[in-house]
Design a protein around this motif. Structure first.
Motif, PDB file in Angstrom:
ATOM      1  N   ASP A  92       0.869  -1.177   0.000  1.00 18.14           N
ATOM      2  CA  ASP A  92       0.000   0.000   0.000  1.00 18.14           C
ATOM      3  C   ASP A  92       0.905   1.226   0.000  1.00 18.14           C
ATOM      4  O   ASP A  92       1.614   1.485   0.977  1.00 18.14           O
ATOM      5  N   ALA A  93       0.881   1.999  -1.103  1.00 18.80           N
ATOM      6  CA  ALA A  93       1.806   3.129  -1.250  1.00 18.80           C
ATOM      7  C   ALA A  93       1.299   4.411  -0.597  1.00 18.80           C
ATOM      8  O   ALA A  93       2.027   5.410  -0.580  1.00 18.80           O
ATOM      9  N   GLY A  94       0.067   4.405  -0.096  1.00 17.26           N
ATOM     10  CA  GLY A  94      -0.454   5.614   0.528  1.00 17.26           C
ATOM     11  C   GLY A  94      -0.424   6.822  -0.393  1.00 17.26           C
ATOM     12  O   GLY A  94      -0.189   7.945   0.030  1.00 17.26           O
ATOM     13  N   PHE A  95      -0.666   6.599  -1.686  1.00 12.83           N
ATOM     14  CA  PHE A  95      -0.664   7.651  -2.710  1.00 12.83           C
ATOM     15  C   PHE A  95       0.663   8.403  -2.800  1.00 12.83           C
ATOM     16  O   PHE A  95       0.702   9.596  -3.067  1.00 12.83           O
ATOM     17  N   ASP A  96       1.730   7.680  -2.610  1.00 10.92           N
ATOM     18  CA  ASP A  96       3.071   8.266  -2.680  1.00 10.92           C
ATOM     19  C   ASP A  96       3.836   7.531  -3.780  1.00 10.92           C
ATOM     20  O   ASP A  96       4.138   6.339  -3.650  1.00 10.92           O
ATOM     21  N   GLY A  97       4.153   8.243  -4.870  1.00  8.99           N
ATOM     22  CA  GLY A  97       4.829   7.621  -5.995  1.00  8.99           C
ATOM     23  C   GLY A  97       6.189   7.048  -5.644  1.00  8.99           C
ATOM     24  O   GLY A  97       6.570   5.970  -6.106  1.00  8.99           O
ATOM     25  N   ALA A  98       6.939   7.769  -4.793  1.00  5.78           N
ATOM     26  CA  ALA A  98       8.253   7.287  -4.375  1.00  5.78           C
ATOM     27  C   ALA A  98       8.121   6.006  -3.555  1.00  5.78           C
ATOM     28  O   ALA A  98       8.935   5.078  -3.690  1.00  5.78           O
ATOM     29  N   ARG A  99       7.077   5.977  -2.729  1.00  4.64           N
ATOM     30  CA  ARG A  99       6.855   4.777  -1.923  1.00  4.64           C
ATOM     31  C   ARG A  99       6.443   3.605  -2.801  1.00  4.64           C
ATOM     32  O   ARG A  99       6.867   2.453  -2.564  1.00  4.64           O
ATOM     33  N   GLN A 100       5.652   3.861  -3.845  1.00  4.98           N
ATOM     34  CA  GLN A 100       5.265   2.788  -4.739  1.00  4.98           C
ATOM     35  C   GLN A 100       6.490   2.235  -5.478  1.00  4.98           C
ATOM     36  O   GLN A 100       6.600   1.018  -5.688  1.00  4.98           O
ATOM     37  N   LYS A 101       7.413   3.117  -5.843  1.00  5.26           N
ATOM     38  CA  LYS A 101       8.658   2.681  -6.492  1.00  5.26           C
ATOM     39  C   LYS A 101       9.453   1.766  -5.558  1.00  5.26           C
ATOM     40  O   LYS A 101       9.949   0.704  -5.966  1.00  5.26           O
ATOM     41  N   ALA A 102       9.526   2.160  -4.282  1.00  5.62           N
ATOM     42  CA  ALA A 102      10.215   1.324  -3.295  1.00  5.62           C
ATOM     43  C   ALA A 102       9.496  -0.004  -3.101  1.00  5.62           C
ATOM     44  O   ALA A 102      10.127  -1.052  -2.928  1.00  5.62           O
ATOM     45  N   ASP A 103       8.150   0.033  -3.155  1.00  8.91           N
ATOM     46  CA  ASP A 103       7.360  -1.198  -3.006  1.00  8.91           C
ATOM     47  C   ASP A 103       7.664  -2.187  -4.126  1.00  8.91           C
ATOM     48  O   ASP A 103       7.819  -3.397  -3.884  1.00  8.91           O
ATOM     49  N   VAL A 104       7.759  -1.670  -5.358  1.00  9.65           N
ATOM     50  CA  VAL A 104       8.079  -2.550  -6.487  1.00  9.65           C
ATOM     51  C   VAL A 104       9.449  -3.182  -6.286  1.00  9.65           C
ATOM     52  O   VAL A 104       9.635  -4.394  -6.477  1.00  9.65           O
ATOM     53  N   GLU A 105      10.424  -2.377  -5.882  1.00 10.02           N
ATOM     54  CA  GLU A 105      11.775  -2.898  -5.658  1.00 10.02           C
ATOM     55  C   GLU A 105      11.786  -3.953  -4.557  1.00 10.02           C
ATOM     56  O   GLU A 105      12.486  -4.973  -4.655  1.00 10.02           O
ATOM     57  N   THR A 106      10.983  -3.729  -3.521  1.00  4.61           N
ATOM     58  CA  THR A 106      10.921  -4.688  -2.409  1.00  4.61           C
ATOM     59  C   THR A 106      10.314  -6.013  -2.849  1.00  4.61           C
ATOM     60  O   THR A 106      10.848  -7.091  -2.546  1.00  4.61           O
ATOM     61  N   VAL A 107       9.189  -5.948  -3.587  1.00  6.92           N
ATOM     62  CA  VAL A 107       8.526  -7.204  -3.964  1.00  6.92           C
ATOM     63  C   VAL A 107       9.324  -7.963  -5.015  1.00  6.92           C
ATOM     64  O   VAL A 107       9.215  -9.197  -5.100  1.00  6.92           O
ATOM     65  N   LEU A 108      10.159  -7.274  -5.800  1.00  6.35           N
ATOM     66  CA  LEU A 108      10.962  -7.975  -6.798  1.00  6.35           C
ATOM     67  C   LEU A 108      11.939  -8.950  -6.162  1.00  6.35           C
ATOM     68  O   LEU A 108      12.334  -9.935  -6.795  1.00  6.35           O
ATOM     69  N   ALA A 109      12.289  -8.696  -4.914  1.00  5.57           N
ATOM     70  CA  ALA A 109      13.172  -9.625  -4.205  1.00  5.57           C
ATOM     71  C   ALA A 109      12.529 -10.998  -4.041  1.00  5.57           C
ATOM     72  O   ALA A 109      13.223 -12.014  -3.890  1.00  5.57           O
ATOM     73  N   LYS A 110      11.181 -11.023  -4.105  1.00  2.00           N
ATOM     74  CA  LYS A 110      10.447 -12.291  -3.978  1.00  2.00           C
ATOM     75  C   LYS A 110      10.237 -12.965  -5.328  1.00  2.00           C
ATOM     76  O   LYS A 110       9.606 -14.020  -5.410  1.00  2.00           O
ATOM     77  N   LYS A 111      10.758 -12.322  -6.394  1.00  2.06           N
ATOM     78  CA  LYS A 111      10.701 -12.883  -7.749  1.00  2.06           C
ATOM     79  C   LYS A 111       9.288 -13.299  -8.195  1.00  2.06           C
ATOM     80  O   LYS A 111       9.068 -14.448  -8.605  1.00  2.06           O
ATOM     81  N   PRO A 112       8.314 -12.391  -8.130  1.00  5.46           N
ATOM     82  CA  PRO A 112       6.962 -12.750  -8.577  1.00  5.46           C
ATOM     83  C   PRO A 112       6.903 -12.916 -10.095  1.00  5.46           C
ATOM     84  O   PRO A 112       7.653 -12.280 -10.837  1.00  5.46           O
ATOM     85  N   SER A 113       6.018 -13.800 -10.540  1.00  8.21           N
ATOM     86  CA  SER A 113       5.790 -13.955 -11.982  1.00  8.21           C
ATOM     87  C   SER A 113       4.941 -12.814 -12.514  1.00  8.21           C
ATOM     88  O   SER A 113       5.044 -12.458 -13.701  1.00  8.21           O
ATOM     89  N   ILE A 114       4.083 -12.242 -11.639  1.00  3.64           N
ATOM     90  CA  ILE A 114       3.099 -11.226 -12.016  1.00  3.64           C
ATOM     91  C   ILE A 114       3.145 -10.093 -11.006  1.00  3.64           C
ATOM     92  O   ILE A 114       3.304 -10.340  -9.800  1.00  3.64           O
ATOM     93  N   ILE A 115       2.982  -8.860 -11.474  1.00  3.99           N
ATOM     94  CA  ILE A 115       2.646  -7.734 -10.585  1.00  3.99           C
ATOM     95  C   ILE A 115       1.370  -7.096 -11.108  1.00  3.99           C
ATOM     96  O   ILE A 115       1.286  -6.735 -12.281  1.00  3.99           O
ATOM     97  N   VAL A 116       0.374  -6.990 -10.223  1.00  4.46           N
ATOM     98  CA  VAL A 116      -0.861  -6.263 -10.508  1.00  4.46           C
ATOM     99  C   VAL A 116      -0.803  -4.963  -9.724  1.00  4.46           C
ATOM    100  O   VAL A 116      -0.465  -4.957  -8.543  1.00  4.46           O
ATOM    101  N   SER A 117      -1.141  -3.844 -10.374  1.00  2.57           N
ATOM    102  CA  SER A 117      -0.960  -2.559  -9.709  1.00  2.57           C
ATOM    103  C   SER A 117      -1.871  -1.495 -10.307  1.00  2.57           C
ATOM    104  O   SER A 117      -2.391  -1.652 -11.419  1.00  2.57           O
TER     105      SER A 117
END
Length: 354
Positions: A92-117
């Protein structure tokens, strides 16, 4: 936003392809895409089995969590579970673009096949999702996509509302509330955002085209929802004989409702868009609110998850998939809440309907 529209300040200023919709009576996507019904996004038994056998994973990278997002999220979670896809992260980025960018980087560590956003700021979102795109993650979006991204190459699809249908149903609901005759006020979203522009325009077009004994006698643009009460006061003071007022979405509609109550006005009916507990409570108690038009938010989640999953086994999706909408009235509030949000209506509304 509202369940959806807290984000409008961030979306305002986007160049929107909205010119053709009103004349054609058809919704267009953020880049002028033609709509395809969400129900057409289906998978064969063979495709579903391939997905289950693939042991794929998904991450849900949201712009914020609200009533609307929660419903979309539940739909996506349920569809991924049905297809055997494990959801490894939800943010949940709380409507913060920088936070959403950090969120994507964080979840990529889990190597997902899909990201829905749902991108917080489409104009600058390419930098948010580029690392995922470079890693080969399948991207599927709700409502909008990053500027510069190409459908089919950079992302699977966009899933949203049938925007013209929502505005059209609001017009029909207003006509039914007023007995198809009377004077109407029109409070529209005065910003360049394709969702509200199309919904508002569809309401106006429906009244003008289909109801000759109804007339929009006063219009007011609302760029800042915080000014809704001020706009409503001016409209009602100058036009005390209005039979109805259309309001672009539910939160500012509450300001209009407050204005009417303060004036002792029980006559003027309000029609607005999106489910909202205080607005629905007024509606079921026989107040000024006559109808709330809502999208089938849960189905947005189901559809975006299904399209993303299908892309993993070679199933292409149309660029802009749209779900249906429904007009929720006093008589249909329980059914409407369930159909839109896939949950029971709030206890306060249930109590008021007894």
């Amino acid at each position: 936003m509202s369940m959806k529209f807290k984000s409008f300040a961030l979306f305002a200023g986007l160049v929107a392809a909205t010119s053709a919709f009103a004349a054609e009576g058809v919704t267009t996507g953020p880049h002028g895409e033609k709509p395809t019904p969400a129900a057409s996004m289906t998978l064969s038994q063979e495709q579903e089995q391939k997905i289950r056998d693939g042991k794929f994973t998904a991450a849900l990278v949201w712009h914020e969590m609200s009533e609307y997002t929660n419903a979309v999220n539940r739909g996506a979670q349920d569809e991924f579970k049905r297809l055997g896809i494990e959801v490894v992260a939800q943010t949940d980025a709380g409507f913060d673009g920088a936070r959403q960018k950090a969120d994507v980087e964080t979840v990529l560590a889990k190597k997902p096949s899909i990201i829905v956003s749902l991108p917080v700021d489409p104009a600058s979102a390419a930098s948010v999702y580029d690392p995922a795109r470079a890693a080969g993650v399948k991207l599927a979006f709700v409502d909008n996509s990053p500027a510069g991204y190409e459908h089919g190459k950079d992302y699977v699809t966009i899933v949203s509302d049938d925007l013209f249908q929502m505005g059209n149903k609001a017009g029909i609901a207003m006509a039914e509330a007023l007995g198809k005759k009377g004077k109407v006020g029109y409070i529209f979203h005065d910003a360049d955002f394709y969702v509200t522009n199309q919904r508002d325009g569809a309401f106006k077009a429906t009244i003008g085209k289909d109801y000759p004994d109804m007339k929009i006698v006063v219009e007011a643009g609302m760029a800042d929802p915080a000014r809704a009460e001020e706009i409503a006061q001016a409209m009602v003071t100058q036009n005390p004989d209005l039979d109805g007022i259309y309001v672009t979405w539910a939160e500012p509609a509450l300001s209009v409702l407050s204005t009417l109550r303060n004036a002792g006005n029980t006559h003027t009916k309000i029609v607005t868009l999106d489910l909202n507990e205080p607005a629905a409570l007024d509606m079921v108690k026989g107040g000024n609110i006559a109808a709330l038009v809502a999208d089938e938010a849960y189905d947005i989640g189901v559809t975006v998850a299904r399209a993303a999953a299908g892309s993993l086994v070679g199933k292409a999706a149309e660029p802009f998939l749209v779900v249906d909408s429904l007009a929720v009235t006093k008589e249909t509030v329980a059914e409407g809440w369930k159909k839109s949000l896939h949950k029971d209506m709030p206890e306060s509304i249930a109590e008021a309907t007894k």
